[in-house]
Design an enzyme around this catalytic site. Sequence first.
Site, PDB file in Angstrom:
ATOM      1  N   CYS A   1       0.831  -1.205   0.000  1.00 56.15           N
ATOM      2  CA  CYS A   1       0.000   0.000   0.000  1.00 56.15           C
ATOM      3  C   CYS A   1       0.869   1.260   0.000  1.00 56.15           C
ATOM      4  O   CYS A   1       1.469   1.606  -1.001  1.00 56.15           O
ATOM      5  CB  CYS A   1      -0.980  -0.036   1.176  1.00 56.15           C
ATOM      6  SG  CYS A   1      -2.388   1.070   0.965  1.00 56.15           S
TER       7      CYS A   1
ATOM      8  N   HIS B   1      -3.757  -5.372   0.788  1.00 53.31           N
ATOM      9  CA  HIS B   1      -3.167  -5.847   2.044  1.00 53.31           C
ATOM     10  C   HIS B   1      -3.226  -7.378   2.102  1.00 53.31           C
ATOM     11  O   HIS B   1      -4.278  -7.953   2.395  1.00 53.31           O
ATOM     12  CB  HIS B   1      -3.910  -5.248   3.240  1.00 53.31           C
ATOM     13  CG  HIS B   1      -3.623  -3.798   3.448  1.00 53.31           C
ATOM     14  ND1 HIS B   1      -2.575  -3.355   4.218  1.00 53.31           N
ATOM     15  CD2 HIS B   1      -4.224  -2.685   2.953  1.00 53.31           C
ATOM     16  CE1 HIS B   1      -2.554  -2.033   4.215  1.00 53.31           C
ATOM     17  NE2 HIS B   1      -3.543  -1.599   3.456  1.00 53.31           N
TER      18      HIS B   1
ATOM     19  N   GLU C   1      -1.963  -9.258   4.323  1.00 54.47           N
ATOM     20  CA  GLU C   1      -1.903  -9.745   5.704  1.00 54.47           C
ATOM     21  C   GLU C   1      -3.266  -9.942   6.330  1.00 54.47           C
ATOM     22  O   GLU C   1      -3.386 -10.645   7.345  1.00 54.47           O
ATOM     23  CB  GLU C   1      -1.064  -8.793   6.566  1.00 54.47           C
ATOM     24  CG  GLU C   1      -1.662  -7.421   6.791  1.00 54.47           C
ATOM     25  CD  GLU C   1      -1.345  -6.407   5.696  1.00 54.47           C
ATOM     26  OE1 GLU C   1      -1.470  -5.201   5.950  1.00 54.47           O
ATOM     27  OE2 GLU C   1      -0.981  -6.823   4.573  1.00 54.47           O
TER      28      GLU C   1
END
EC number: 6.3.5.2
Length: 509
Positions: free
Chosen positions: A79, A167, A169
Site C-alpha cells: 500500500c 493488504h 496480511e
Amino acid sequence: MQEQILILDFGSQYTQLIARRVRELNVYCEIHPFSSAPALTPDIKGVILSGSPCSVSQGSAPDLDLNPYRGKVPVLGVCYGAQLMVHKGGGFVEPSNVREYGRAHLNMVNDKIDLLKEITLNSQVWMSHGDTIQRLPEGYELIASTPSVQVAAYKISGEPTYGIQFHPEVTHSTEGKTVLRNFVVHICECSQDWTPTTFIEETVEGLQQQLGNDKVVLGLSGGVDSSVAAMLIHKAIGKNLYCIFVNNGLLRKGEFQEVLDQYQHMGLNVRGVDASERFYAALHGLKDPEDKRKAIGRTFIEVFDEEAHRIEGVDWLAQGTIYPDVIESVSVTGPSVTIKSHHNVGGLPDFMKLKVVEPLRSLFKDEVRLVGKTLGLDLTILRRHPFPGPGLGIRILGEITPEKVRILQEVDDLYVRGLKEFGLYDEIWQAGAILLPIQSVGVMGDERTYEAVVALRAVTSVDGMTADWYPLPYEFMREISNQIINRVKGVNRVVYDISSKPPATIEWE
C-alpha cells in the site's frame, strides 16, 4: 545468527498483522519505525514496507532512503510502501476519485512473476487506501490489476523489488498468505526454522551466557507470560531464580491461593505476598484510569522492591514483556499520544538498581503459548485468558473500594465458570466483567432497587492487537444474567459489550 525479515512501519494499523503472518511461516521478523530503520546486516533476508494513514504527496509524509536495501535484498512495498517507491521513482500517485476500501478482485494476474505464483484470477484482495498509483515509472512492470485499480501490483525490472496496493496480511485477502509465502520463502529464501523448540534452545543458551551465576527475581502474575518467562529462566539458571507473587487485592476470586498451589508443581521457588490493604490505601479517592494504573504500578514496585531486598545479592529483574507491549510503547514518528501505560515497559525506578531481563520480548501472545506448551506448562495456565496487570482495578470504572472489588470478583467468577461449563471458554481470547459507575432502577421481590450495572465482555483475537466481540449464545446470556442478578448482592442489571478493537479497546480503561 537468526535470519529475519525486516518490517519498516510507516504507521499502518495492519503492520502487526504483517509480522504475525510472517511468523506463521516459521520465519522470524522484527518491526522497526521507518524513522529509525536499521542498517542492512547479513541476517536480514528481505524488507517489507508497511502501509500508512498518510499520503505520499503530503509535505510531512513519511519518507525513507531505500538505496541501502533495494537491489541488495528483496523488498516488498504494501500500500503506502508501494506508493512511496513509485513516487520516489518518478511515477504519479494521486488521490482516488472514489476511496478504495474493502473487497476487490484481481482481473489480471501475471502468475509467472515469483510474487504471484499460484495466485488465481479473480482472487479476492483487501484494499484500504485514499491515494492510488496512476502511472508507473519507467522500469516498473504492471503484474496485477482489479476492475477499479489498474496498478494492484508491480515489479521493478532487474531487481527483486515489488509493490502491491492491497493488504495480503488481512484474512479478507483470500490468497494473501500465498503472496507473503512467495515473498518470504521463495524470493527471500528464508529457511523457516523459527520454531518454539529452536526459540527455547537459543533463549536458554543466551540466558545462561547473560546471567551466569547471578540471582534473578521475577514478579509472577499467574498468567501465561510471566509463567513462561519463569520456566525459561529456571531452565537456564535453576535455583538462582526467585519468584514473587503479589496479591494486590485486585485479582480474581480465590486466584491468589490457586496460583500459588499451581506453581508448587512446577519446581519454581515462589513466595506469596498479600498486600491488598496497601493497594487499597494507594487507590483511595482515585478515579482517573491513568492515575489508578500509576498508583497500582508504583505500589507494586514498592512492595516488590521490599521483598526483593529480602533476597541477598539479586542483580536482575525478569519481566514477562511480550512483543505487542514493545510495539505499542514505541512511536513511529516520535512523541505520540499515550493510549495506556504498560506496567512492564519503560524501565525501572533508579532506586531498584537492577538490570532487566525480558526473554519473551520478541514473541506475540500465541507464540508465548506455543513455547509454554513445548516447555510442558500446565494447561490451566496456558489456556488462561489474558488478565491486565492492574487487574480488576481497570475493570472497576471510577473509584475502587473493597466492596466494589467483592462485587466484581463474584460476577467475574460466575461469568468465567459459566463460560467453562457451556464449553465456550477456549473459543474466546479474553473475557471479563466490568463494574460500571452507574446504578439503575430494578424490581426484586416487589421492592424497588437501585443497584449497580455490570457489563460483560468477550472477544476473539490472535494476539490482542485487533479483536472482534464474540457472539455469546442467547441461552448462555440468559442463564448467566439470571445467576449474576440473583446471586451477587448489589447488582440488578447486566449488559453485553459488542464493540470490536479498533475502534474500542479490549479493556474499558
